[in-house]
Structure formats: structure tokens, C-alpha cells
Design a protein around this motif. Structure first.
Motif, short mmCIF file in Angstrom:
data_model
loop_
_atom_site.label_atom_id
_atom_site.label_comp_id
_atom_site.label_asym_id
_atom_site.label_seq_id
_atom_site.Cartn_x
_atom_site.Cartn_y
_atom_site.Cartn_z
N ALA A 218 0.83 -1.21 0.00
CA ALA A 218 0.00 0.00 0.00
C ALA A 218 0.86 1.26 0.00
N GLN A 219 1.99 1.20 0.68
CA GLN A 219 2.86 2.37 0.78
C GLN A 219 3.68 2.57 -0.50
N ASN A 220 4.20 1.47 -1.06
CA ASN A 220 5.15 1.59 -2.17
C ASN A 220 4.56 1.30 -3.55
N ARG A 221 3.53 0.46 -3.62
CA ARG A 221 2.94 0.11 -4.91
C ARG A 221 1.43 0.07 -4.83
N PRO A 222 0.78 1.22 -4.61
CA PRO A 222 -0.68 1.24 -4.51
C PRO A 222 -1.36 0.71 -5.77
N ASP A 223 -0.66 0.79 -6.91
CA ASP A 223 -1.23 0.27 -8.15
C ASP A 223 -1.47 -1.23 -8.07
N LEU A 224 -0.58 -1.95 -7.37
CA LEU A 224 -0.76 -3.40 -7.21
C LEU A 224 -1.96 -3.70 -6.32
N ILE A 225 -2.12 -2.90 -5.26
CA ILE A 225 -3.26 -3.08 -4.37
C ILE A 225 -4.57 -2.90 -5.14
N LEU A 226 -4.64 -1.84 -5.94
CA LEU A 226 -5.86 -1.56 -6.69
C LEU A 226 -6.13 -2.64 -7.73
N GLU A 227 -5.06 -3.17 -8.31
CA GLU A 227 -5.22 -4.23 -9.31
C GLU A 227 -5.82 -5.49 -8.72
N HIS A 228 -5.53 -5.74 -7.44
CA HIS A 228 -6.02 -6.96 -6.78
C HIS A 228 -7.04 -6.63 -5.67
N TRP A 229 -7.66 -5.46 -5.78
CA TRP A 229 -8.58 -4.98 -4.74
C TRP A 229 -9.70 -5.98 -4.44
N ASP A 230 -10.25 -6.59 -5.47
CA ASP A 230 -11.38 -7.50 -5.28
C ASP A 230 -11.00 -8.78 -4.55
N THR A 231 -9.70 -9.07 -4.45
CA THR A 231 -9.27 -10.29 -3.76
C THR A 231 -9.07 -10.05 -2.27
N LEU A 232 -9.11 -8.80 -1.83
CA LEU A 232 -8.90 -8.49 -0.42
C LEU A 232 -10.18 -8.67 0.37
N SER A 233 -10.02 -9.05 1.62
CA SER A 233 -11.18 -9.16 2.51
C SER A 233 -11.62 -7.76 2.93
N ARG A 234 -12.81 -7.66 3.54
CA ARG A 234 -13.31 -6.36 3.99
C ARG A 234 -12.36 -5.75 5.01
N GLN A 235 -11.85 -6.57 5.93
CA GLN A 235 -10.94 -6.07 6.96
C GLN A 235 -9.63 -5.58 6.33
N GLU A 236 -9.17 -6.28 5.31
CA GLU A 236 -7.93 -5.88 4.65
C GLU A 236 -8.11 -4.56 3.91
N LYS A 237 -9.26 -4.38 3.30
CA LYS A 237 -9.53 -3.12 2.60
C LYS A 237 -9.54 -1.95 3.58
N VAL A 238 -10.16 -2.15 4.75
CA VAL A 238 -10.20 -1.11 5.77
C VAL A 238 -8.78 -0.78 6.23
N PHE A 239 -7.98 -1.82 6.44
CA PHE A 239 -6.58 -1.65 6.86
C PHE A 239 -5.79 -0.82 5.85
N VAL A 240 -5.94 -1.16 4.57
CA VAL A 240 -5.22 -0.45 3.50
C VAL A 240 -5.69 1.00 3.41
N GLU A 241 -6.99 1.22 3.51
CA GLU A 241 -7.52 2.58 3.41
C GLU A 241 -7.02 3.47 4.55
N LYS A 242 -6.81 2.88 5.73
CA LYS A 242 -6.27 3.64 6.85
C LYS A 242 -4.82 4.04 6.57
N ILE A 243 -4.06 3.14 5.95
CA ILE A 243 -2.67 3.44 5.61
C ILE A 243 -2.63 4.60 4.62
N TRP A 244 -3.47 4.55 3.60
CA TRP A 244 -3.51 5.62 2.60
C TRP A 244 -3.96 6.94 3.21
N LYS A 245 -4.90 6.87 4.13
CA LYS A 245 -5.44 8.09 4.74
C LYS A 245 -4.38 8.85 5.52
N PHE A 246 -3.50 8.10 6.22
CA PHE A 246 -2.52 8.75 7.08
C PHE A 246 -1.11 8.79 6.48
N SER A 247 -1.01 8.44 5.20
CA SER A 247 0.30 8.50 4.53
C SER A 247 0.64 9.92 4.11
#
Length: 247
Positions: A218-247
Motif C-alpha cells: 500500500a505504501q510503495n505500490r498502490p497500483d498493485l493493491i488496486l489491481e487486486h482490490w477484489d481479492t482483499l477481505s473487507r478487513q484488509e480493505k479497511v486496513f489499507v484505506e487507513k494506511i492511505w489516509k494517514f500516509s
């Protein structure tokens, strides 16, 4: 049964490939006859006393272009029905692990290592199966990209790595970057390795590793996260969004 994967590199600088032939993973694979690597010296096919292989571009422009007739002679000197030809060029499709896995299934890979302004487009159109780039930048020639490709592809050839699980845990294999790694001593410069890694609880360690992968990706390659967004669980998506929010 597949006995080995053969690489042939058409190049003006065959000596550049000597280091990977003599050291490291590729060298060991060559000794085991799992990988074969040969260089095809382009000047050997020149039809003039000075061994020139290039000419000025038709229509004008900067640089010199490698002649298609000489290139074709080099290709045909090693080409068989099994040969898969790859042109290394900044204008090609960007190379990745998925492509590497497919290439590893081939028997003979012929790599065209360009120089100057590259190869005449006609010989590429006639012979190349794939145009590949290793990234959005320009190098002085195709030899370094070819070596990167060889090293990456070889990792997916059975027997090349000591542990077949090594390739499966590398970055990009599950759409994420590899988690940080630790070894002894446990305490280095006042920094202690994460306690969870000493727990012996494989489930907790796996969860921790996954979370670290999500964090670094999420910090170094957000493009990879977005590419595989549908494979993440709801909790994982929340975790990633928090990282982006406070980056």
C-alpha cells in the motif's frame, strides 16, 4: 519431459553475459544442465570487411538502425520450431512475473538485444513473438534487460532454486510485495525482531506476514493493491484505506 531451458542472446556485446554464466543461480543451473545460455555475436553475420551491422535510418532521424538482413542471419543460425523470440525494447509490453512463468514453459528462448536505435522494424515484425520492456526507462542496450529476464524466468524452472517454495513467496506472487525479513541476532542496534515471529504459532505468523505485505504494498505500490482490490477481505480493505489516509 522437459530436460532444460535454452537461452540464446543475439548481441553486440557477448562478454556482458559472462558474469551470470559464472556466478550465482544461473551459473549453478548451467552446471546442472537445467539452463543453457549461449550468445550469438551479431558481427559474425556482417557482410562487409569492417563488420558493420547498422545503417542510417531511412527518412532521417537520430541514431543508427541494426540491419534486418544481418539480424535475420543471426536468428536463423539458431532458430528451430521450438524457438520463442523476444525483442527487448522500451516500447514493448512491461515484463512481470506472470509473463516470466509463461516464458519458463518454453524450450528455447531467443533474446534480441538491441543497440543504437534498435532493430529494423521489419525483422521484428517477421520473427519476434513478443516485445518486452523491463520498465519505463531507457538503457543503452538490451543486454541488461535480457539478463534480468533470464534470471527471473529461471526461477520458475524446476530445479533452479534449492527450494521450490522460494519463488512462490517472492514479491508479486500473490499480487503483493514480499514482507520484511529478519534473522539473528534478535536485537540489532536496539531494534528487536517482531515478537510474533518467535511465537511458534504459524497461523499468527502467517496473519502478521500478510498484514506486513499489505502495508508495504500500500505504501510503495498502490497500483498493485488496486489491481487486486477484489481479492482483499473487507478487513484488509479497511486496513489499507487507513494506511492511505494517514500516509
Amino acid at each position: 519431459m522437459k530436460e532444460f531451458l535454452r537461452f540464446s542472446a543475439v548481441t553486440l556485446f557477448p562478454e556482458m553475459f559472462e558474469p551470470i554464466k559464472n556466478e550465482g543461480v544461473i551459473a549453478r543451473a548451467i552446471k546442472k544442465n537445467i539452463i543453457q545460455l549461449e550468445t550469438i555475436y551479431l558481427r559474425d553475420f556482417a557482410d562487409n570487411i569492417r563488420k558493420n551491422v547498422d545503417d542510417s535510418p531511412i527518412g532521417g532521424g537520430d541514431g543508427m538502425v541494426i540491419r534486418p538482413d544481418i539480424t535475420e542471419k543471426a536468428i536463423l543460425s539458431v532458430k528451430t520450431e521450438e524457438t520463442y523470440i523476444i525483442n527487448l525494447t522500451p516500447s514493448g509490453k512491461v515484463f512481470n512475473n506472470s509473463i516470466a512463468k509463461n516464458i519458463a514453459k518454453k524450450r528455447h528462448i531467443l533474446l534480441l538485444c538491441g543497440r543504437y536505435a534498435g532493430y529494423d522494424a521489419r525483422v521484428i515484425a517477421k520473427h519476434a513473438h513478443l516485445n518486452l520492456s523491463i520498465g519505463d526507462f531507457v538503457l543503452s542496450g538490451g543486454e541488461l534487460p535480457a539478463m534480468c529476464l533470464i534470471d527471473t524466468v529461471a526461477r520458475f524452472v524446476p530445479g533452479v532454486l534449492g527450494n521450490h517454495l522460494s519463488a512462490e513467496s517472492d514479491s508479486f506472487e500473490n499480487g503483493l510485495l514480499e514482507a520484511p525479513q529478519y534473522t539473528h541476532p534478535e536485537n540489532f542496534s536496539g531494534m528487536k525482531a517482531p515478537d510474533i515471529l518467535f511465537s511458534g504459532n504459524h497461523k499468527k505468523i502467517a496473519d502478521f506476514t500478510r498484514k506486513e505485505q499489505l502495508k508495504i504494498t500500500a505504501q510503495n505500490r498502490p497500483d498493485l493493491i488496486l489491481e487486486h482490490w477484489d481479492t482483499l477481505s473487507r478487513q484488509e480493505k479497511v486496513f489499507v484505506e487507513k494506511i492511505w489516509k494517514f500516509s
